[in-house]
Design a protein around this motif. Structure first.
Motif, PDB file in Angstrom:
ATOM      1  N   LEU A   7      -7.677  11.346  54.706  1.00 39.73           N
ATOM      2  CA  LEU A   7      -7.160  10.190  53.988  1.00 39.73           C
ATOM      3  C   LEU A   7      -5.635  10.282  53.915  1.00 39.73           C
ATOM      4  O   LEU A   7      -5.068  11.380  53.909  1.00 39.73           O
ATOM      5  CB  LEU A   7      -7.714  10.161  52.565  1.00 39.73           C
ATOM      6  CG  LEU A   7      -9.205   9.900  52.396  1.00 39.73           C
ATOM      7  CD1 LEU A   7      -9.591  10.032  50.933  1.00 39.73           C
ATOM      8  CD2 LEU A   7      -9.577   8.540  52.930  1.00 39.73           C
ATOM      9  N   GLU A  15      -8.565   8.849  45.302  1.00 38.81           N
ATOM     10  CA  GLU A  15      -9.913   9.419  45.302  1.00 38.81           C
ATOM     11  C   GLU A  15     -10.022  10.554  44.288  1.00 38.81           C
ATOM     12  O   GLU A  15     -10.994  10.630  43.533  1.00 38.81           O
ATOM     13  CB  GLU A  15     -10.290   9.934  46.687  1.00 38.81           C
ATOM     14  CG  GLU A  15     -11.693  10.510  46.712  1.00 38.81           C
ATOM     15  CD  GLU A  15     -12.140  10.936  48.090  1.00 38.81           C
ATOM     16  OE1 GLU A  15     -12.527  12.115  48.227  1.00 38.81           O
ATOM     17  OE2 GLU A  15     -12.119  10.096  49.003  1.00 38.81           O
ATOM     18  N   ARG A  52     -13.986   3.001  48.726  1.00 43.29           N
ATOM     19  CA  ARG A  52     -14.218   4.420  48.967  1.00 43.29           C
ATOM     20  C   ARG A  52     -15.676   4.804  48.713  1.00 43.29           C
ATOM     21  O   ARG A  52     -16.235   5.629  49.404  1.00 43.29           O
ATOM     22  CB  ARG A  52     -13.287   5.257  48.066  1.00 43.29           C
ATOM     23  CG  ARG A  52     -13.388   6.726  48.277  1.00 43.29           C
ATOM     24  CD  ARG A  52     -12.984   7.107  49.707  1.00 43.29           C
ATOM     25  NE  ARG A  52     -13.354   8.478  49.964  1.00 43.29           N
ATOM     26  CZ  ARG A  52     -14.376   8.843  50.736  1.00 43.29           C
ATOM     27  NH1 ARG A  52     -15.116   7.967  51.343  1.00 43.29           N
ATOM     28  NH2 ARG A  52     -14.647  10.112  50.905  1.00 43.29           N
TER      29      ARG A  52
END
Length: 180
Positions: A7, A15, A52
């Motif tokens: 990412l 996240e 996500r």
């Protein structure tokens, strides 16, 4: 995240914040925790959460895996920073908190985490973390797997009684048996 794909730094921070907020929410509210509240606590929009983690089940699974890893990663840091008995006690307290959060996700985890091999690997990871905290000056018959099972029992008893203070007292008794 797809295997092998990393990412972007900002996406990873988002996240990480989502997983921390989710762990707190699931620990407090169980599987009924609101994804909108989780996103808000993480400082992101609900769209970011759903990009996500397209479902609440995937968020719960990722939260569980993240919390296991954080718990295991804490062992060497505690061992470096604290005296052996205090490091072990601190890790045990974190384990009880982890189990309380896991209880909030238990129904969904039973559906999501069905692989026996994965369950055994998680147990092995936790036992290795405990093993790293058991030092030569502790009782040689104190095996990491036994300590893990005792902690599991403590967490079940304390949860069934709804008494976190009971867990602390039982940890003291377990430590008394481990420390020389």
């Amino acid at each position: 995240m797809a295997e092998g794909r990393r990412l972007r730094a900002d996406a990873q921070r988002n996240e990480d914040r989502l997983l921390v907020a989710a762990a707190e929410a699931f620990g407090r509210d169980g599987a009924n925790a609101s994804v909108k509240d989780i996103a808000k606590a993480a400082g992101v929009g609900v769209g970011t959460l759903y990009r996500r983690f397209p479902s609440k089940e995937l968020l719960i699974e990722a939260t569980y895996r993240n919390e296991v890893q954080r718990l295991c990663d804490a062992a060497p840091e505690l061992a470096e920073r604290l005296e052996p008995g205090e490091a072990l006690r601190s890790w045990m307290e974190r384990f009880i908190d982890f189990m309380a959060a896991k209880d909030g996700m238990a129904d969904v985890l039973r559906v999501v985490l069905t692989d026996e091999g994965e369950r055994l690997e998680t147990r092995a990871m936790l036992a290795r973390a405990i093993e790293s905290l058991l030092t030569a000056d502790m009782r040689p018959q104190a095996h990491a797997g036994d300590v893990l099972m005792a902690l599991g029992g403590i967490s079940l008893i304390a949860a069934s009684e709804g008494r976190r203070d009971l867990a602390g007292r039982l940890i003291d008794l377990l430590l008394h048996g481990v420390l020389v």
